[in-house]
Design a protein around this motif. Sequence first.
Motif, PDB file in Angstrom:
ATOM      1  N   GLU A  54       0.835  -1.206   0.000  1.00  0.00           N
ATOM      2  CA  GLU A  54       0.000   0.000   0.000  1.00  0.00           C
ATOM      3  C   GLU A  54       0.871   1.257   0.000  1.00  0.00           C
ATOM      4  N   GLN A  55       1.970   1.213   0.739  1.00  0.00           N
ATOM      5  CA  GLN A  55       2.870   2.362   0.775  1.00  0.00           C
ATOM      6  C   GLN A  55       3.563   2.571  -0.562  1.00  0.00           C
ATOM      7  N   LEU A  56       3.884   1.485  -1.256  1.00  0.00           N
ATOM      8  CA  LEU A  56       4.474   1.598  -2.593  1.00  0.00           C
ATOM      9  C   LEU A  56       3.486   2.257  -3.549  1.00  0.00           C
ATOM     10  N   ALA A  57       2.232   1.849  -3.473  1.00  0.00           N
ATOM     11  CA  ALA A  57       1.197   2.469  -4.315  1.00  0.00           C
ATOM     12  C   ALA A  57       1.040   3.946  -3.960  1.00  0.00           C
ATOM     13  N   ARG A  58       1.110   4.257  -2.685  1.00  0.00           N
ATOM     14  CA  ARG A  58       1.014   5.656  -2.240  1.00  0.00           C
ATOM     15  C   ARG A  58       2.205   6.473  -2.768  1.00  0.00           C
ATOM     16  N   ALA A  59       3.382   5.884  -2.719  1.00  0.00           N
ATOM     17  CA  ALA A  59       4.576   6.573  -3.219  1.00  0.00           C
ATOM     18  C   ALA A  59       4.437   6.877  -4.706  1.00  0.00           C
ATOM     19  N   VAL A 102       6.860  10.049  -5.780  1.00  0.00           N
ATOM     20  CA  VAL A 102       8.183   9.932  -5.163  1.00  0.00           C
ATOM     21  C   VAL A 102       9.165   9.476  -6.232  1.00  0.00           C
ATOM     22  N   LYS A 103      10.284  10.185  -6.326  1.00  0.00           N
ATOM     23  CA  LYS A 103      11.278   9.855  -7.343  1.00  0.00           C
ATOM     24  C   LYS A 103      11.943   8.526  -7.013  1.00  0.00           C
ATOM     25  N   ARG A 104      12.350   7.837  -8.031  1.00  0.00           N
ATOM     26  CA  ARG A 104      12.934   6.506  -7.861  1.00  0.00           C
ATOM     27  C   ARG A 104      14.177   6.540  -6.980  1.00  0.00           C
ATOM     28  N   ALA A 146      14.673   5.237   0.666  1.00  0.00           N
ATOM     29  CA  ALA A 146      14.595   5.938   1.949  1.00  0.00           C
ATOM     30  C   ALA A 146      13.144   6.170   2.350  1.00  0.00           C
ATOM     31  N   TRP A 147      12.307   6.478   1.371  1.00  0.00           N
ATOM     32  CA  TRP A 147      10.884   6.714   1.648  1.00  0.00           C
ATOM     33  C   TRP A 147      10.222   5.447   2.179  1.00  0.00           C
ATOM     34  N   LEU A 148      10.513   4.311   1.553  1.00  0.00           N
ATOM     35  CA  LEU A 148       9.944   3.048   1.997  1.00  0.00           C
ATOM     36  C   LEU A 148      10.501   2.625   3.349  1.00  0.00           C
ATOM     37  N   GLU A 149      11.765   2.908   3.586  1.00  0.00           N
ATOM     38  CA  GLU A 149      12.364   2.585   4.889  1.00  0.00           C
ATOM     39  C   GLU A 149      11.681   3.376   5.999  1.00  0.00           C
ATOM     40  N   GLN A 150      11.404   4.634   5.733  1.00  0.00           N
ATOM     41  CA  GLN A 150      10.701   5.468   6.706  1.00  0.00           C
ATOM     42  C   GLN A 150       9.283   4.937   6.940  1.00  0.00           C
TER      43      GLN A 150
END
Length: 80
Positions: A49-54, A59-61, A66-70
């Motif tokens: 779900e967070q990947l879909a949100r990104a 969110v840039k590749r 870092a975004w997913l880690e957070q």
Amino acid sequence: MDYFIIVVTTAAGLYFHWWLFHRIRQWSDRDLALSFAEGDQDKRQYMLEQLARARREGVKRRELPAWLEQAAAQYSVSSL
């Protein structure tokens, strides 16, 4: 007629390579998100779900790991 065949096959080849490149990027992004789930089924769904949100937020590749880690750290805090 020879030029037509060359143009069509070249266009089809370029499209196939573009499509394959994007599929591989999607698969690698999905694998990255699932690597933060650590085998937990609930966290796995959360990370997808967070990947879909990104993707929706654009969110840039380069910033995605870092975004997913957070996001994974926020799941650990919220699940306690």
